[in-house]
Design a protein around this motif. Structure first.
Motif, PDB file in Angstrom:
ATOM      1  N   ILE A 194       0.838  -1.209   0.000  1.00  0.00           N
ATOM      2  CA  ILE A 194       0.000   0.000   0.000  1.00  0.00           C
ATOM      3  C   ILE A 194       0.867   1.250   0.000  1.00  0.00           C
ATOM      4  O   ILE A 194       0.592   2.227  -0.715  1.00  0.00           O
ATOM      5  CB  ILE A 194      -0.947  -0.021   1.206  1.00  0.00           C
ATOM      6  N   ILE A 195       1.941   1.254   0.799  1.00  0.00           N
ATOM      7  CA  ILE A 195       2.843   2.406   0.828  1.00  0.00           C
ATOM      8  C   ILE A 195       3.572   2.548  -0.504  1.00  0.00           C
ATOM      9  O   ILE A 195       3.772   3.667  -0.999  1.00  0.00           O
ATOM     10  CB  ILE A 195       3.841   2.249   1.984  1.00  0.00           C
ATOM     11  N   LEU A 196       3.942   1.432  -1.095  1.00  0.00           N
ATOM     12  CA  LEU A 196       4.615   1.488  -2.396  1.00  0.00           C
ATOM     13  C   LEU A 196       3.691   2.064  -3.467  1.00  0.00           C
ATOM     14  O   LEU A 196       4.132   2.799  -4.353  1.00  0.00           O
ATOM     15  CB  LEU A 196       5.087   0.091  -2.782  1.00  0.00           C
ATOM     16  N   LYS A 197       2.417   1.749  -3.376  1.00  0.00           N
ATOM     17  CA  LYS A 197       1.455   2.304  -4.330  1.00  0.00           C
ATOM     18  C   LYS A 197       1.320   3.811  -4.149  1.00  0.00           C
ATOM     19  O   LYS A 197       1.196   4.559  -5.129  1.00  0.00           O
ATOM     20  CB  LYS A 197       0.103   1.607  -4.132  1.00  0.00           C
ATOM     21  N   LYS A 198       1.356   4.288  -2.906  1.00  0.00           N
ATOM     22  CA  LYS A 198       1.282   5.733  -2.655  1.00  0.00           C
ATOM     23  C   LYS A 198       2.530   6.437  -3.160  1.00  0.00           C
ATOM     24  O   LYS A 198       2.457   7.555  -3.693  1.00  0.00           O
ATOM     25  CB  LYS A 198       1.115   5.987  -1.156  1.00  0.00           C
ATOM     26  N   VAL A 267      12.735   5.322   2.999  1.00  0.00           N
ATOM     27  CA  VAL A 267      11.434   4.953   3.553  1.00  0.00           C
ATOM     28  C   VAL A 267      11.645   4.519   5.001  1.00  0.00           C
ATOM     29  O   VAL A 267      12.596   3.777   5.303  1.00  0.00           O
ATOM     30  CB  VAL A 267      10.765   3.829   2.736  1.00  0.00           C
ATOM     31  N   ASP A 268      10.793   4.972   5.881  1.00  0.00           N
ATOM     32  CA  ASP A 268      10.931   4.641   7.297  1.00  0.00           C
ATOM     33  C   ASP A 268      10.758   3.144   7.527  1.00  0.00           C
ATOM     34  O   ASP A 268      10.079   2.450   6.758  1.00  0.00           O
ATOM     35  CB  ASP A 268       9.892   5.411   8.116  1.00  0.00           C
ATOM     36  N   ASP A 269      11.374   2.671   8.620  1.00  0.00           N
ATOM     37  CA  ASP A 269      11.317   1.242   8.930  1.00  0.00           C
ATOM     38  C   ASP A 269       9.907   0.766   9.265  1.00  0.00           C
ATOM     39  O   ASP A 269       9.637  -0.440   9.221  1.00  0.00           O
ATOM     40  CB  ASP A 269      12.255   0.927  10.107  1.00  0.00           C
ATOM     41  N   PHE A 270       9.013   1.689   9.623  1.00  0.00           N
ATOM     42  CA  PHE A 270       7.643   1.287   9.948  1.00  0.00           C
ATOM     43  C   PHE A 270       6.944   0.630   8.763  1.00  0.00           C
ATOM     44  O   PHE A 270       6.031  -0.172   8.944  1.00  0.00           O
ATOM     45  CB  PHE A 270       6.821   2.509  10.400  1.00  0.00           C
ATOM     46  N   TYR A 271       7.363   0.969   7.546  1.00  0.00           N
ATOM     47  CA  TYR A 271       6.671   0.504   6.346  1.00  0.00           C
ATOM     48  C   TYR A 271       7.382  -0.657   5.667  1.00  0.00           C
ATOM     49  O   TYR A 271       7.086  -0.960   4.515  1.00  0.00           O
ATOM     50  CB  TYR A 271       6.519   1.656   5.357  1.00  0.00           C
ATOM     51  N   THR A 272       8.294  -1.306   6.332  1.00  0.00           N
ATOM     52  CA  THR A 272       9.014  -2.427   5.737  1.00  0.00           C
ATOM     53  C   THR A 272       8.291  -3.741   6.026  1.00  0.00           C
ATOM     54  O   THR A 272       7.479  -3.845   6.954  1.00  0.00           O
ATOM     55  CB  THR A 272      10.449  -2.490   6.281  1.00  0.00           C
TER      56      THR A 272
END
Length: 478
Positions: A194-198, A267-272
């Motif tokens: 989802i983050i990658l799509k954003k 990208v922050d570690d929260f989104y890994t």
């Protein structure tokens, strides 16, 4: 959405919310050094409970519910636009510019009358503006859609008893957590999808920027008349969105592209993927059935006192006036059309408009057919004689009910029968060529001569192919 805790209370007030938040803090071990953010739409008692128990934590208000209260006094498209721009921007100077525009639309005239800007200034911008949100949570959410989606998810279980309702929710959440773990384990990327799509959406906006490298990790981004400063080493941008969300927005994306660096490094570690799987390592354990329950000597709990309200209990929440009201009558999303005023969105029962002159309900459009004199009816054309006689045709044909005692029934009806047994169309047993003859049974009360019609019968595919072959042979012979 990752569920943490749930509770069933009788009334939403300060005591019930205080008890729930207190139990939640005990389970998570208190706030301590960790920083939590609470977002809500100012429920009854929740604001006071959070101020008493967690005064140092971040509190956010749902901006959509704030606007519902705001527009009750100040309704205009321009105020709505500036309100949402002030809440959405992550730059403090842009926030102040939009607030000044709201002041210009509603200047101070009377001292005892509150203006729109004064109402918004009363609420601290840390609760509703992105420009004043702390950056440690890496979240830019403005609305409380997570709770709304969860309420819609458990809508089926809300009418059940307490234990059945909790079991229904528990089993659904237990399955949902395992499905998410299984799906993420199969995912091949390092950043959550989802983050990658954003992030990929920011690529289109980054095409129109002019990038200048200043040295080190600092870049200057030109976009028409605006300029933004991006520092890739500190992971900051003057627009404020890079440090607030934790992943590069359009300005930072353009700087990373010019540097030809790896996107995953910013990208922050929260989104890994690794952190995502670490969060979902815990699971909701299975619960045995009723046969394994332990019996105790205590008295069973009595059900709470319920104040039954008038009318049918409502399951769906009340929608605001600006929300889309569903007037669909079918699955094709067809809207109702009023037959009185010929407008869409309502029907004739709730219509308050005037009668449209072209409406079917208008008495002026109703045509009254006068009765035909008997002399004119006699001069009507008699039905034509059949082209070919049909064998085995019974003369059955009165389809209207004959009142008993008024007149003797016709000879073709059985004794005591008051209704015709035949059909209005009868198919002959012997068709002729490519046509099939249908005999329409007449009314013996007016005429005893049946009428015969011929309908073209569609030829079969084999006959059509045979004719085509014959034509080709004739052409070859010629």
């Amino acid at each position: 959405m990752f569920p943490i805790a749930m509770a069933v209370v009788q009334v939403e007030n300060r005591d019930s919310w205080g008890r729930f938040v207190g139990e939640l803090l005990d389970d998570i071990g208190g706030l301590g050094t960790s920083k939590w953010s609470f977002i809500f739409y100012r429920q009854k008692g929740l604001v006071e409970a959070l101020k008493d128990l967690v005064p140092d934590s971040e509190h956010r208000f749902c901006v959509r519910h704030m606007y519902e209260n705001f527009k009750m006094k100040w309704k205009s498209v321009e105020r709505k636009e500036y309100f949402w721009k002030a809440a959405s921007t992550a730059n403090k100077r842009e926030f102040e510019n939009f607030m000044k525009k709201i002041e210009e639309l509603d200047p101070k005239i009377k001292t005892d009358v509150e203006t729109a800007s004064e109402l918004l200034r009363k609420i601290s911008p840390q609760h509703w503006a992105r420009s004043h949100f702390p950056v440690h949570s890496k979240c830019d959410i403005l609305v409380n859609n997570l709770c709304e989606s969860f309420n819609n998810y458990i809508l089926e279980a809300r009418d059940k008893p307490i234990i059945s309702m909790i079991e229904w929710i528990r089993t659904r959440l237990m399955s949902m957590l395992q499905v998410k773990i299984e799906g993420m384990e199969k995912y091949g990327g390092s950043i959550c999808p989802i983050i990658l799509k954003k992030i990929n959406k920011q690529q289109k906006a980054a095409r129109n920027y002019f990038i200048r490298w200043c040295g080190g990790g600092e870049y200057e981004i030109d976009h028409f008349l605006n300029k933004y400063v991006v520092d890739l080493e500190k992971k900051t941008c003057s627009c404020g969105m890079f440090q607030l969300t934790g992943y590069p927005y359009c300005h930072a994306y353009a700087a990373i592209g010019s540097k030809r660096a790896r996107l995953e490094d910013y990208v922050d570690d929260f989104y890994t993927k690794a952190v995502y799987l670490k969060v979902y390592t815990e699971m909701i354990h299975a619960v045995p059935g009723v046969q394994d329950y332990i019996k105790i000597n205590f008295e069973p709990f009595k059900p709470p006192k319920i104040k039954k309200k008038r009318g049918k209990p409502k399951k769906l929440r009340r929608k605001c006036p600006n929300e889309l009201q569903s007037n669909a009558s079918t699955r094709k999303e067809l809207t109702h059309t009023c037959s009185r005023c010929l407008q869409k969105g309502h029907n004739k029962h709730s219509c308050k408009n005037e009668m449209h002159p072209k409406s079917k309900l208008n008495k002026a459009n109703i045509v009254v057919h006068a009765e035909i004199p008997q002399a004119a009816a006699r001069r009507r054309r008699q039905p034509a004689a059949p082209r070919s006689a049909t064998q085995g045709q019974s003369n059955v044909g009165v389809h209207e009910k004959i009142p008993q005692g008024s007149q003797p029934p016709p000879k073709h009806l059985e004794p005591g029968a008051t209704k015709c047994r035949g059909c209005s169309k009868r198919k002959n047993a012997k068709p002729r060529g490519n046509t099939t003859t249908y005999t329409k049974i007449c009314n013996p009360a007016t005429s005893s001569v049946p009428t015969t019609r011929r309908y073209n019968k569609r030829p079969s595919i084999s006959k059509v192919l045979d004719k085509m072959k014959e034509r080709q042979k004739r052409r070859q012979q010629d």
